[in-house]
Design a protein around this motif. Structure first.
Motif, PDB file in Angstrom:
ATOM      1  N   HIS A 149      17.061  40.125 -23.706  1.00 33.19           N
ATOM      2  CA  HIS A 149      17.309  38.861 -23.009  1.00 33.19           C
ATOM      3  C   HIS A 149      18.690  38.822 -22.368  1.00 33.19           C
ATOM      4  N   ASP A 150      18.751  38.121 -21.242  1.00 28.89           N
ATOM      5  CA  ASP A 150      20.032  37.724 -20.677  1.00 28.89           C
ATOM      6  C   ASP A 150      20.099  36.202 -20.803  1.00 28.89           C
ATOM      7  N   ILE A 151      21.133  35.618 -20.287  1.00 24.79           N
ATOM      8  CA  ILE A 151      21.314  34.168 -20.452  1.00 24.79           C
ATOM      9  C   ILE A 151      20.181  33.403 -19.772  1.00 24.79           C
ATOM     10  N   GLU A 152      19.654  33.934 -18.677  1.00 26.58           N
ATOM     11  CA  GLU A 152      18.573  33.248 -17.959  1.00 26.58           C
ATOM     12  C   GLU A 152      17.249  33.303 -18.724  1.00 26.58           C
ATOM     13  N   SER A 153      16.921  34.450 -19.305  1.00 30.72           N
ATOM     14  CA  SER A 153      15.599  34.629 -19.928  1.00 30.72           C
ATOM     15  C   SER A 153      15.544  34.181 -21.393  1.00 30.72           C
ATOM     16  N   ALA A 154      16.681  33.982 -21.995  1.00 30.86           N
ATOM     17  CA  ALA A 154      16.734  33.669 -23.425  1.00 30.86           C
ATOM     18  C   ALA A 154      16.187  32.281 -23.728  1.00 30.86           C
ATOM     19  N   PRO A 155      15.637  32.117 -24.927  1.00 31.91           N
ATOM     20  CA  PRO A 155      15.266  30.767 -25.363  1.00 31.91           C
ATOM     21  C   PRO A 155      16.493  29.841 -25.289  1.00 31.91           C
ATOM     22  N   GLU A 156      16.240  28.589 -25.041  1.00 33.00           N
ATOM     23  CA  GLU A 156      17.323  27.618 -24.802  1.00 33.00           C
ATOM     24  C   GLU A 156      18.404  27.662 -25.895  1.00 33.00           C
ATOM     25  N   MET A 208      30.344  41.563 -22.262  1.00 34.82           N
ATOM     26  CA  MET A 208      28.965  41.942 -21.944  1.00 34.82           C
ATOM     27  C   MET A 208      28.091  41.331 -23.030  1.00 34.82           C
ATOM     28  N   ILE A 209      26.802  41.405 -22.827  1.00 31.03           N
ATOM     29  CA  ILE A 209      25.875  41.017 -23.883  1.00 31.03           C
ATOM     30  C   ILE A 209      25.379  42.303 -24.522  1.00 31.03           C
ATOM     31  N   PRO A 210      25.852  42.612 -25.750  1.00 31.55           N
ATOM     32  CA  PRO A 210      25.374  43.824 -26.412  1.00 31.55           C
ATOM     33  C   PRO A 210      23.853  43.810 -26.535  1.00 31.55           C
ATOM     34  N   GLY A 211      23.244  44.977 -26.402  1.00 33.18           N
ATOM     35  CA  GLY A 211      21.795  45.084 -26.498  1.00 33.18           C
ATOM     36  C   GLY A 211      21.237  44.469 -27.770  1.00 33.18           C
ATOM     37  N   LEU A 212      21.934  44.660 -28.883  1.00 32.35           N
ATOM     38  CA  LEU A 212      21.481  44.073 -30.143  1.00 32.35           C
ATOM     39  C   LEU A 212      21.378  42.561 -30.021  1.00 32.35           C
ATOM     40  N   HIS A 213      22.371  41.926 -29.428  1.00 29.14           N
ATOM     41  CA  HIS A 213      22.368  40.481 -29.260  1.00 29.14           C
ATOM     42  C   HIS A 213      21.253  40.063 -28.306  1.00 29.14           C
ATOM     43  N   ALA A 214      21.024  40.876 -27.281  1.00 28.99           N
ATOM     44  CA  ALA A 214      19.960  40.596 -26.315  1.00 28.99           C
ATOM     45  C   ALA A 214      18.592  40.593 -26.992  1.00 28.99           C
ATOM     46  N   VAL A 215      18.388  41.505 -27.944  1.00 32.65           N
ATOM     47  CA  VAL A 215      17.135  41.541 -28.699  1.00 32.65           C
ATOM     48  C   VAL A 215      17.067  40.353 -29.650  1.00 32.65           C
ATOM     49  N   GLU A 242      15.771  36.534 -28.989  1.00 36.48           N
ATOM     50  CA  GLU A 242      14.368  36.092 -29.085  1.00 36.48           C
ATOM     51  C   GLU A 242      14.205  35.076 -30.221  1.00 36.48           C
ATOM     52  N   ALA A 243      14.973  35.243 -31.283  1.00 38.69           N
ATOM     53  CA  ALA A 243      14.927  34.334 -32.439  1.00 38.69           C
ATOM     54  C   ALA A 243      16.326  33.741 -32.608  1.00 38.69           C
ATOM     55  N   PRO A 244      16.578  32.564 -32.041  1.00 38.45           N
ATOM     56  CA  PRO A 244      17.935  32.001 -32.034  1.00 38.45           C
ATOM     57  C   PRO A 244      18.616  31.973 -33.404  1.00 38.45           C
ATOM     58  N   GLY A 245      17.880  31.683 -34.456  1.00 39.71           N
ATOM     59  CA  GLY A 245      18.482  31.645 -35.791  1.00 39.71           C
ATOM     60  C   GLY A 245      18.985  32.997 -36.239  1.00 39.71           C
ATOM     61  N   VAL A 246      18.311  34.060 -35.811  1.00 35.44           N
ATOM     62  CA  VAL A 246      18.749  35.420 -36.152  1.00 35.44           C
ATOM     63  C   VAL A 246      20.069  35.723 -35.466  1.00 35.44           C
ATOM     64  N   LEU A 247      20.150  35.456 -34.166  1.00 36.31           N
ATOM     65  CA  LEU A 247      21.395  35.717 -33.436  1.00 36.31           C
ATOM     66  C   LEU A 247      22.529  34.858 -33.978  1.00 36.31           C
ATOM     67  N   GLN A 272      25.880  36.382 -35.713  1.00 36.51           N
ATOM     68  CA  GLN A 272      27.232  36.094 -35.208  1.00 36.51           C
ATOM     69  C   GLN A 272      28.107  35.474 -36.302  1.00 36.51           C
ATOM     70  N   LYS A 273      27.530  34.602 -37.095  1.00 38.14           N
ATOM     71  CA  LYS A 273      28.301  33.995 -38.193  1.00 38.14           C
ATOM     72  C   LYS A 273      28.661  35.039 -39.240  1.00 38.14           C
ATOM     73  N   LEU A 274      27.701  35.893 -39.601  1.00 37.13           N
ATOM     74  CA  LEU A 274      27.993  36.965 -40.561  1.00 37.13           C
ATOM     75  C   LEU A 274      29.085  37.883 -40.020  1.00 37.13           C
ATOM     76  N   HIS A 275      29.014  38.191 -38.739  1.00 34.67           N
ATOM     77  CA  HIS A 275      30.026  39.076 -38.144  1.00 34.67           C
ATOM     78  C   HIS A 275      31.428  38.480 -38.326  1.00 34.67           C
ATOM     79  N   GLN A 276      31.571  37.195 -38.052  1.00 38.49           N
ATOM     80  CA  GLN A 276      32.881  36.560 -38.225  1.00 38.49           C
ATOM     81  C   GLN A 276      33.297  36.557 -39.688  1.00 38.49           C
ATOM     82  N   LEU A 277      32.363  36.297 -40.581  1.00 35.66           N
ATOM     83  CA  LEU A 277      32.689  36.315 -42.009  1.00 35.66           C
ATOM     84  C   LEU A 277      33.139  37.702 -42.456  1.00 35.66           C
ATOM     85  N   VAL A 278      32.508  38.744 -41.911  1.00 39.80           N
ATOM     86  CA  VAL A 278      32.924  40.119 -42.234  1.00 39.80           C
ATOM     87  C   VAL A 278      34.347  40.363 -41.740  1.00 39.80           C
TER      88      VAL A 278
END
Length: 184
Positions: free
Chosen positions: A7-14, A29-36, A39-44, A48-54
Motif C-alpha cells: 500500500h501507499d498512502i492513496e491505496s491504504a485503508p483510511e 519512504m514507506i518501507p515495504g514492511l509498513h506498506a504490507v 492492510e491491517a491498520p492495527g498491525v501497523l 510502530q508503537k513496539l518499534h518506539q518502545l524498543v
C-alpha cells in the motif's frame, strides 16, 4: 510470489493513511514492511508503537542491534537482515558487530555475545529458558529488566519476520546492497 498489496498512502485503508504518513516522515519512504502491514491498520499501529518502545529500552545501539539481528538471522528474514544492516550503520554500530551478526560469527565482546546467546535461547526455547541461561545472562551484567526487554524486541521481530515470510516483502531499494541469505 504472494498477492499481498504494497500500500501507499492513496491505496491504504483510511486508518492506515496517517500511519503511513508517519513512516514516510520517519524514514523518507514507506518501507515495504509498513506498506504490507497497512492492510491491517492495527498491525501497523502496533508495530510502530513496539518499534518506539524498543528504541526506548535500556539497550544501547549496539545491544539493540544484537537483539534485533540475532532474531532476524535466526528467523532467516530476507527483508529484516538487510534493513537492520542499514539501520545499524545509521546508528553508528561497528562493521565488526554488523558482520558478526549477519555471518553468525563471534561478536567482539563477551557481553554482546552473552546478549546474543540469551536472545537466541529465548527465541529457540519460546521463553522456556533454563536457570543456567538466566544466570549466564545476569553474570554478563544484565538484569531482570533486560530479560523482559529481550521479549519486547522478540515480539516486534515476530511480527515483522513472520509477515515478511508470508508476504514475501521485497527488500527496499536502499537496503538491497545489504542483501543476505542464511548460511546453510
Amino acid at each position: 510470489m504472494t498477492d499481498f498489496t504494497l500500500h501507499d498512502i492513496e491505496s491504504a485503508p483510511e486508518q492506515s493513511k496517517p500511519l503511513l504518513e508517519n513512516s514516510q516522515k520517519a524514514f523518507g519512504m514507506i518501507p515495504g514492511l509498513h506498506a504490507v502491514m497497512a492492510e491491517a491498520p492495527g498491525v501497523l499501529d502496533g508495530y510502530q508503537k513496539l518499534h518506539q518502545l524498543v528504541l526506548d529500552t535500556s539497550f544501547d545501539n549496539d545491544e539493540t542491534t544484537v537483539v534485533w539481528q540475532s532474531i532476524n538471522v535466526e528467523h532467516a528474514c530476507h527483508y529484516c537482515v538487510p534493513a537492520h544492516t542499514g539501520i545499524a550503520k545509521n546508528m553508528q554500530v561497528s562493521d565488526d558487530i554488523i558482520n558478526a551478526l549477519r555471518d553468525e560469527t563471534p561478536l567482539p565482546s563477551d557481553k554482546l555475545e552473552a546478549l546474543r546467546t540469551f536472545t537466541l535461547a529465548v527465541t529457540r526455547k519460546r521463553g522456556n529458558v533454563s536457570r543456567e541461561d538466566l544466570d549466564a545472562f545476569y553474570q554478563a551484567g544484565y538484569s531482570h529488566r533486560q530479560v523482559l526487554e529481550v521479549i519486547l524486541v522478540l515480539s516486534q521481530k515476530v511480527m515483522s519476520n513472520y509477515i515478511n515470510h508470508i508476504a514475501e516483502t521485497p527488500v527496499d531499494e536502499p537496503f538491497q546492497k545489504f542483501a543476505w541469505k542464511k548460511a546453510e
